[in-house]
Scaffold this motif. Structure first.
Motif, PDB file in Angstrom:
ATOM      1  N   UNK A 202       0.831  -1.209   0.000  1.00  9.57           N
ATOM      2  CA  UNK A 202       0.000   0.000   0.000  1.00  9.57           C
ATOM      3  C   UNK A 202       0.868   1.262   0.000  1.00  9.57           C
ATOM      4  N   UNK A 203       0.274   2.410  -0.264  1.00  7.02           N
ATOM      5  CA  UNK A 203       1.016   3.664  -0.151  1.00  7.02           C
ATOM      6  C   UNK A 203       1.606   3.783   1.257  1.00  7.02           C
ATOM      7  N   UNK A 204       2.815   4.321   1.335  1.00  2.44           N
ATOM      8  CA  UNK A 204       3.463   4.520   2.625  1.00  2.44           C
ATOM      9  C   UNK A 204       4.131   3.281   3.188  1.00  2.44           C
ATOM     10  N   UNK A 205       4.178   2.195   2.431  1.00  2.00           N
ATOM     11  CA  UNK A 205       4.774   0.950   2.927  1.00  2.00           C
ATOM     12  C   UNK A 205       6.298   0.978   2.919  1.00  2.00           C
ATOM     13  N   UNK A 206       6.896   1.877   2.135  1.00  2.27           N
ATOM     14  CA  UNK A 206       8.353   1.961   2.055  1.00  2.27           C
ATOM     15  C   UNK A 206       8.932   1.477   0.743  1.00  2.27           C
ATOM     16  N   UNK A 207       8.095   1.309  -0.270  1.00  2.55           N
ATOM     17  CA  UNK A 207       8.544   0.801  -1.564  1.00  2.55           C
ATOM     18  C   UNK A 207       9.641   1.675  -2.177  1.00  2.55           C
ATOM     19  N   UNK A 208       9.394   2.980  -2.214  1.00  2.00           N
ATOM     20  CA  UNK A 208      10.335   3.903  -2.863  1.00  2.00           C
ATOM     21  C   UNK A 208      11.609   4.100  -2.057  1.00  2.00           C
TER      22      UNK A 208
ATOM     23  N   UNK B 269      15.734  -0.866   8.682  1.00  2.07           N
ATOM     24  CA  UNK B 269      16.462   0.049   7.785  1.00  2.07           C
ATOM     25  C   UNK B 269      16.568  -0.547   6.376  1.00  2.07           C
ATOM     26  N   UNK B 270      16.431   0.303   5.364  1.00  5.54           N
ATOM     27  CA  UNK B 270      16.364  -0.155   3.970  1.00  5.54           C
ATOM     28  C   UNK B 270      17.586  -0.970   3.558  1.00  5.54           C
ATOM     29  N   UNK B 271      18.772  -0.575   3.963  1.00  2.20           N
ATOM     30  CA  UNK B 271      19.964  -1.337   3.570  1.00  2.20           C
ATOM     31  C   UNK B 271      19.942  -2.746   4.148  1.00  2.20           C
TER      32      UNK B 271
ATOM     33  N   UNK C   7      17.737   0.636  -3.057  1.00  3.17           N
ATOM     34  CA  UNK C   7      18.767  -0.164  -2.379  1.00  3.17           C
ATOM     35  C   UNK C   7      18.902  -1.533  -3.037  1.00  3.17           C
ATOM     36  N   UNK C   8      17.807  -2.091  -3.507  1.00  7.95           N
ATOM     37  CA  UNK C   8      17.873  -3.359  -4.226  1.00  7.95           C
ATOM     38  C   UNK C   8      18.565  -3.173  -5.573  1.00  7.95           C
ATOM     39  N   UNK C   9      18.134  -2.174  -6.324  1.00  5.67           N
ATOM     40  CA  UNK C   9      18.676  -1.954  -7.668  1.00  5.67           C
ATOM     41  C   UNK C   9      20.178  -1.671  -7.632  1.00  5.67           C
ATOM     42  N   UNK C  10      20.639  -0.970  -6.613  1.00  2.00           N
ATOM     43  CA  UNK C  10      22.063  -0.638  -6.510  1.00  2.00           C
ATOM     44  C   UNK C  10      22.937  -1.872  -6.277  1.00  2.00           C
ATOM     45  N   UNK C  11      22.355  -2.961  -5.815  1.00  4.25           N
ATOM     46  CA  UNK C  11      23.130  -4.163  -5.502  1.00  4.25           C
ATOM     47  C   UNK C  11      23.108  -5.189  -6.630  1.00  4.25           C
ATOM     48  N   UNK C  12      22.434  -4.871  -7.703  1.00  6.77           N
ATOM     49  CA  UNK C  12      22.302  -5.803  -8.817  1.00  6.77           C
ATOM     50  C   UNK C  12      22.997  -5.213 -10.041  1.00  6.77           C
ATOM     51  N   UNK C  13      23.525  -6.098 -10.909  1.00 11.54           N
ATOM     52  CA  UNK C  13      24.235  -5.601 -12.083  1.00 11.54           C
ATOM     53  C   UNK C  13      24.071  -6.589 -13.230  1.00 11.54           C
TER      54      UNK C  13
ATOM     55  N   UNK D 255      19.490  -6.396   2.000  1.00  9.49           N
ATOM     56  CA  UNK D 255      20.368  -7.555   2.137  1.00  9.49           C
ATOM     57  C   UNK D 255      19.556  -8.816   2.384  1.00  9.49           C
ATOM     58  N   UNK D 256      18.639  -8.758   3.325  1.00  7.76           N
ATOM     59  CA  UNK D 256      17.800  -9.925   3.641  1.00  7.76           C
ATOM     60  C   UNK D 256      16.941 -10.335   2.451  1.00  7.76           C
ATOM     61  N   UNK D 257      16.393  -9.339   1.767  1.00  9.15           N
ATOM     62  CA  UNK D 257      15.516  -9.646   0.635  1.00  9.15           C
ATOM     63  C   UNK D 257      16.259 -10.307  -0.507  1.00  9.15           C
ATOM     64  N   UNK D 258      17.441  -9.815  -0.813  1.00  9.92           N
ATOM     65  CA  UNK D 258      18.199 -10.422  -1.908  1.00  9.92           C
ATOM     66  C   UNK D 258      18.568 -11.871  -1.579  1.00  9.92           C
TER      67      UNK D 258
END
Length: 183
Positions: free
Chosen positions: A10-16, A154-156, A21-27, A160-163
């Motif tokens: 939902x809005x305000x969940x923290x998606x943005x 925290x997003x970082x 942080x996810x995109x920066x860790x992928x290449x 890490x956990x999500x990846x």
């Protein structure tokens, strides 16, 4: 073909906050913000939470799906930051070309989502009523398999956990014709 990580809720969940942080860790990776597609409307735009915005929202969602599909076909890992409700996901993924998809649902407490939305003060999605309704929709969908535990971390740390969870296949959406996952 690249893969797709849909960061939704939902809005305000923290998606943005989480998605970059996810995109920066992928290449190679591409970050596609779903709100951008709704911001393209200039004249005649309807606030996206209103029922009369349905056609406008559908056009934006289709454009977003085609965009993520284009990048995925270019062997990029695409991180999509936007609302893709479970009932909309199959059609959305078909429009995207059915890339390998990981569905990440952020679902912090509704009051926290509302607090974040209200803080936006006039830009973006600002409807408290719609935020609560969308939170209830996500909570009622039986998405336990895809919901991120401790989404307020925290997003970082969360990235890490999500990846790790994504690498283990914990958020993978079954491809068309695959059996439904257990749990």
């Amino acid at each position: 073909m690249g893969e797709l990580i849909v960061v939704t809720g939902p809005p305000g969940a923290g998606k943005s906050t989480l998605a970059p942080h996810l995109a920066e860790r992928l290449n190679p990776s591409v970050l596609v913000p779903g709100d951008w597609f709704l911001s393209l409307w200039r004249r005649g735009a309807v606030p996206p939470w209103l029922p009369e915005a349905a056609a406008q929202n559908e056009i934006g969602a289709a454009a977003a799906a085609r965009t993520v599909g284009t990048f995925a076909r270019a062997d990029c890992t695409v991180v999509y930051d936007g609302v893709v409700r479970p009932k909309e996901l199959p059609r959305w993924l078909t429009t995207a070309g059915d890339p390998v998809t990981h569905y990440v649902v952020l679902l912090p407490p509704a009051d926290l989502c509302v607090e974040r939305v209200v803080r936006r003060s006039g830009h973006g999605f600002t409807s408290e009523e719609a935020t609560r309704a969308m939170h209830a929709d996500f909570a009622a969908e039986g998405l336990e398999r895809y919901v991120v535990e401790d989404a307020e971390a925290p997003a970082e740390e969360l990235a890490t956990r999500l990846l790790e969870a994504i690498a283990a296949g914990n958020h993978r959406v079954p491809a068309p014709g695959d059996p439904a996952p257990e749990g």
